[in-house]
Structures are given as structure tokens and as C-alpha cells.
Design a protein around this motif. Structure first.
Motif, PDB file in Angstrom:
ATOM      1  N   VAL A   1      -9.336  14.845  -5.866  1.00 30.84           N
ATOM      2  CA  VAL A   1      -8.850  14.259  -4.612  1.00 30.84           C
ATOM      3  C   VAL A   1      -8.664  12.749  -4.770  1.00 30.84           C
ATOM      4  N   ALA A   2      -9.602  12.083  -5.433  1.00 29.91           N
ATOM      5  CA  ALA A   2      -9.483  10.638  -5.634  1.00 29.91           C
ATOM      6  C   ALA A   2      -8.235  10.297  -6.457  1.00 29.91           C
ATOM      7  N   ILE A   3      -7.991  11.064  -7.502  1.00 33.31           N
ATOM      8  CA  ILE A   3      -6.799  10.835  -8.327  1.00 33.31           C
ATOM      9  C   ILE A   3      -5.534  11.063  -7.498  1.00 33.31           C
ATOM     10  N   GLU A   4      -5.511  12.140  -6.723  1.00 40.39           N
ATOM     11  CA  GLU A   4      -4.341  12.443  -5.885  1.00 40.39           C
ATOM     12  C   GLU A   4      -4.045  11.335  -4.888  1.00 40.39           C
ATOM     13  N   LEU A   5      -5.071  10.897  -4.180  1.00 38.44           N
ATOM     14  CA  LEU A   5      -4.869   9.906  -3.122  1.00 38.44           C
ATOM     15  C   LEU A   5      -4.424   8.555  -3.669  1.00 38.44           C
ATOM     16  N   CYS A   6      -4.699   8.315  -4.938  1.00 36.12           N
ATOM     17  CA  CYS A   6      -4.245   7.084  -5.569  1.00 36.12           C
ATOM     18  C   CYS A   6      -2.893   7.273  -6.256  1.00 36.12           C
ATOM     19  N   CYS A   7      -2.782   8.307  -7.069  1.00 43.39           N
ATOM     20  CA  CYS A   7      -1.604   8.455  -7.940  1.00 43.39           C
ATOM     21  C   CYS A   7      -0.348   8.964  -7.244  1.00 43.39           C
ATOM     22  N   LEU A   8      -0.491   9.850  -6.276  1.00 46.35           N
ATOM     23  CA  LEU A   8       0.720  10.340  -5.604  1.00 46.35           C
ATOM     24  C   LEU A   8       1.456   9.196  -4.898  1.00 46.35           C
ATOM     25  N   PRO A   9       0.782   8.359  -4.129  1.00 43.93           N
ATOM     26  CA  PRO A   9       1.500   7.232  -3.513  1.00 43.93           C
ATOM     27  C   PRO A   9       2.053   6.238  -4.543  1.00 43.93           C
ATOM     28  N   LEU A  10       1.296   5.998  -5.625  1.00 43.24           N
ATOM     29  CA  LEU A  10       1.783   5.057  -6.642  1.00 43.24           C
ATOM     30  C   LEU A  10       3.063   5.552  -7.298  1.00 43.24           C
ATOM     31  N   THR A  11       3.198   6.869  -7.420  1.00 43.18           N
ATOM     32  CA  THR A  11       4.424   7.436  -7.989  1.00 43.18           C
ATOM     33  C   THR A  11       5.650   6.951  -7.221  1.00 43.18           C
ATOM     34  N   PHE A  12       5.497   6.777  -5.917  1.00 43.41           N
ATOM     35  CA  PHE A  12       6.622   6.407  -5.054  1.00 43.41           C
ATOM     36  C   PHE A  12       6.501   4.981  -4.512  1.00 43.41           C
ATOM     37  N   SER A  13       5.710   4.140  -5.173  1.00 42.58           N
ATOM     38  CA  SER A  13       5.517   2.727  -4.799  1.00 42.58           C
ATOM     39  C   SER A  13       4.942   2.545  -3.400  1.00 42.58           C
ATOM     40  N   ALA A  14       4.147   3.485  -2.937  1.00 42.64           N
ATOM     41  CA  ALA A  14       3.498   3.371  -1.625  1.00 42.64           C
ATOM     42  C   ALA A  14       2.115   2.753  -1.835  1.00 42.64           C
ATOM     43  N   TYR A  15       2.095   1.467  -2.103  1.00 42.22           N
ATOM     44  CA  TYR A  15       0.876   0.768  -2.494  1.00 42.22           C
ATOM     45  C   TYR A  15      -0.163   0.704  -1.382  1.00 42.22           C
ATOM     46  N   VAL A  16       0.277   0.487  -0.161  1.00 44.02           N
ATOM     47  CA  VAL A  16      -0.661   0.404   0.967  1.00 44.02           C
ATOM     48  C   VAL A  16      -1.380   1.740   1.144  1.00 44.02           C
ATOM     49  N   THR A  17      -0.636   2.825   1.093  1.00 40.92           N
ATOM     50  CA  THR A  17      -1.224   4.154   1.238  1.00 40.92           C
ATOM     51  C   THR A  17      -2.204   4.415   0.092  1.00 40.92           C
ATOM     52  N   ALA A  18      -1.816   4.074  -1.122  1.00 42.24           N
ATOM     53  CA  ALA A  18      -2.685   4.295  -2.279  1.00 42.24           C
ATOM     54  C   ALA A  18      -4.006   3.555  -2.122  1.00 42.24           C
ATOM     55  N   ILE A  19      -3.945   2.294  -1.774  1.00 44.64           N
ATOM     56  CA  ILE A  19      -5.160   1.478  -1.664  1.00 44.64           C
ATOM     57  C   ILE A  19      -6.007   1.913  -0.472  1.00 44.64           C
ATOM     58  N   LEU A  20      -5.382   2.033   0.681  1.00 45.16           N
ATOM     59  CA  LEU A  20      -6.113   2.360   1.906  1.00 45.16           C
ATOM     60  C   LEU A  20      -6.832   3.701   1.791  1.00 45.16           C
ATOM     61  N   PHE A  21      -6.119   4.737   1.369  1.00 45.00           N
ATOM     62  CA  PHE A  21      -6.724   6.068   1.364  1.00 45.00           C
ATOM     63  C   PHE A  21      -7.664   6.283   0.183  1.00 45.00           C
ATOM     64  N   THR A  22      -7.454   5.558  -0.897  1.00 45.42           N
ATOM     65  CA  THR A  22      -8.416   5.625  -2.001  1.00 45.42           C
ATOM     66  C   THR A  22      -9.763   5.085  -1.522  1.00 45.42           C
ATOM     67  N   PHE A  23      -9.739   3.963  -0.827  1.00 40.13           N
ATOM     68  CA  PHE A  23     -10.989   3.381  -0.334  1.00 40.13           C
ATOM     69  C   PHE A  23     -11.615   4.198   0.802  1.00 40.13           C
ATOM     70  N   LEU A  24     -10.802   4.666   1.746  1.00 41.96           N
ATOM     71  CA  LEU A  24     -11.346   5.485   2.838  1.00 41.96           C
ATOM     72  C   LEU A  24     -11.977   6.766   2.309  1.00 41.96           C
ATOM     73  N   ASN A  25     -11.298   7.413   1.368  1.00 44.81           N
ATOM     74  CA  ASN A  25     -11.823   8.629   0.771  1.00 44.81           C
ATOM     75  C   ASN A  25     -13.120   8.350   0.018  1.00 44.81           C
ATOM     76  N   ALA A  26     -13.148   7.278  -0.757  1.00 41.03           N
ATOM     77  CA  ALA A  26     -14.353   6.927  -1.513  1.00 41.03           C
ATOM     78  C   ALA A  26     -15.522   6.692  -0.557  1.00 41.03           C
ATOM     79  N   TRP A  27     -15.272   5.981   0.523  1.00 38.98           N
ATOM     80  CA  TRP A  27     -16.348   5.719   1.490  1.00 38.98           C
ATOM     81  C   TRP A  27     -16.857   7.029   2.088  1.00 38.98           C
ATOM     82  N   LEU A  28     -15.945   7.879   2.524  1.00 36.58           N
ATOM     83  CA  LEU A  28     -16.320   9.154   3.142  1.00 36.58           C
ATOM     84  C   LEU A  28     -17.097  10.036   2.165  1.00 36.58           C
TER      85      LEU A  28
END
Length: 175
Positions: A128-155
Motif C-alpha cells: 500500500v505504501a508503494i502504491e500510494l507513492c508510486c502510482l501518483p508519481l507515474t503521472f506527476s501527481a506530486y501533491v497526492t504522492a506526498i500527502l497520501f504517503t504521509f497520511l497512510n504512514a501515520w494511520l
């Protein structure tokens, strides 16, 4: 790029629907064996996080000023994403009828230590951590990658994994 993006998102969403079906079927099996759920209260936050992830990813990619061009390095995060899918299905196969999106305990059943669980206690959370980071990065969605990687890690680190560790391993110590 937009066609590729739509296909990838469509496939991932179908994958999630299948996984929810599989989890519901497995939950029925687990409950028929005397299993019970732990941590149902936080489950809505996990579902919400994943739902908002897809919404934000689609919005960020759609709003981007250059939505028809993939970054030159897109294949690297996408390959990590694809490898994570292989790990996901290795996890599902290794847990068999005990794989679930919820924390379900069956008294007397030892935690699984085969497949990727020989190497990591929570390999599906790595997926899940890889998905939430890498899928957005594939499409240059940097805000989504950073935000959801951190939210997921915290949760995961502050709620889900401690609860799962306490519940699964404590339930088996009582046996």
C-alpha cells in the motif's frame, strides 16, 4: 497519457472491487470459524483515505497544465507499482482464506509465517505504501504522492499496526 491514466485507474479500481469482494467472502469464512473483528472503529478512516486518494489523484492529474505528457522517468515508479501488485497477490495467496482488509482474529490460529510473511510481518502494508507513492508519481501527481504517503504512514504506524500487533499476537499468547 490521459488514455493510459484512465486505463490504469480503471484496472486499479476493478482490482479494489475484487479485493473487497474477496475480503467479504473471507470474513464470512473467518466468522464461521469463530473469528471476530478488532478495530472496526478505525476501518472507516482507512476506507476514507483510499477513497480520497483516488479522488485527489484524478483531480491532480486532470488539473495539471500538461496532462497529455508523461514525465520521461514515468516507467520507474510505474515498475515499482507493478512489482507491488505482484507482492500484493503473493500476500493474498499466502494468507488464503485469512486475507482481509479488516483485522479479524480466529482464536487459536497462529500468525502466518509463509510467503512474504517469512521476511516481513506486514508486507501488504508495504504494498500500500508503494502504491500510494508510486502510482501518483507515474503521472506527476506530486501533491497526492506526498500527502497520501504521509497520511497512510501515520494511520498505519500510529493506529493500524499497533492494534493489529496487540490483537493478533496477544490472542495467540492466550491459547
Amino acid at each position: 497519457m490521459m488514455m493510459f491514466f484512465a486505463i490504469v485507474i480503471g484496472v486499479v479500481l476493478l482490482q479494489r472491487v475484487f479485493e473487497l469482494y474477496l475480503a467479504a467472502r473471507n470474513a464470512k469464512y473467518i466468522r464461521s470459524r469463530g473469528g471476530y473483528e478488532i478495530g472496526a472503529g478505525h476501518y472507516k478512516y482507512i476506507v476514507g483515505l483510499h477513497f480520497l486518494f483516488f479522488i485527489c489523484l484524478v483531480l491532480e492529474v486532470s488539473i495539471d497544465a500538461s496532462p497529455f505528457v508523461l514525465p520521461s522517468w514515468w516507467m520507474y515508479p510505474f515498475c515499482f507499482f507493478l512489482i507491488a501488485q505482484l507482492l500484493r497477490y503473493w500476500c493474498i495467496r499466502s494468507l488464503g482464506k485469512h486475507w482481509n482488509t479488516r483485522i479479524l482474529i480466529v482464536p487459536g490460529i497462529e500468525p502466518v509465517i509463509r510467503g512474504p510473511y517469512r521476511f516481513l510481518r506486514h508486507p501488504n502494508y508495504l504494498v500500500v505504501a508503494i502504491e500510494l507513492c508510486c502510482l501518483p508519481l507515474t503521472f506527476s501527481a506530486y501533491v497526492t504522492a506526498i500527502l497520501f504517503t504521509f497520511l497512510n504512514a501515520w494511520l498505519l504506524l500510529h493506529i493500524r499496526i499497533p492494534l493489529e500487533e496487540k490483537s493478533v499476537y496477544a490472542a495467540n499468547k492466550q491459547q
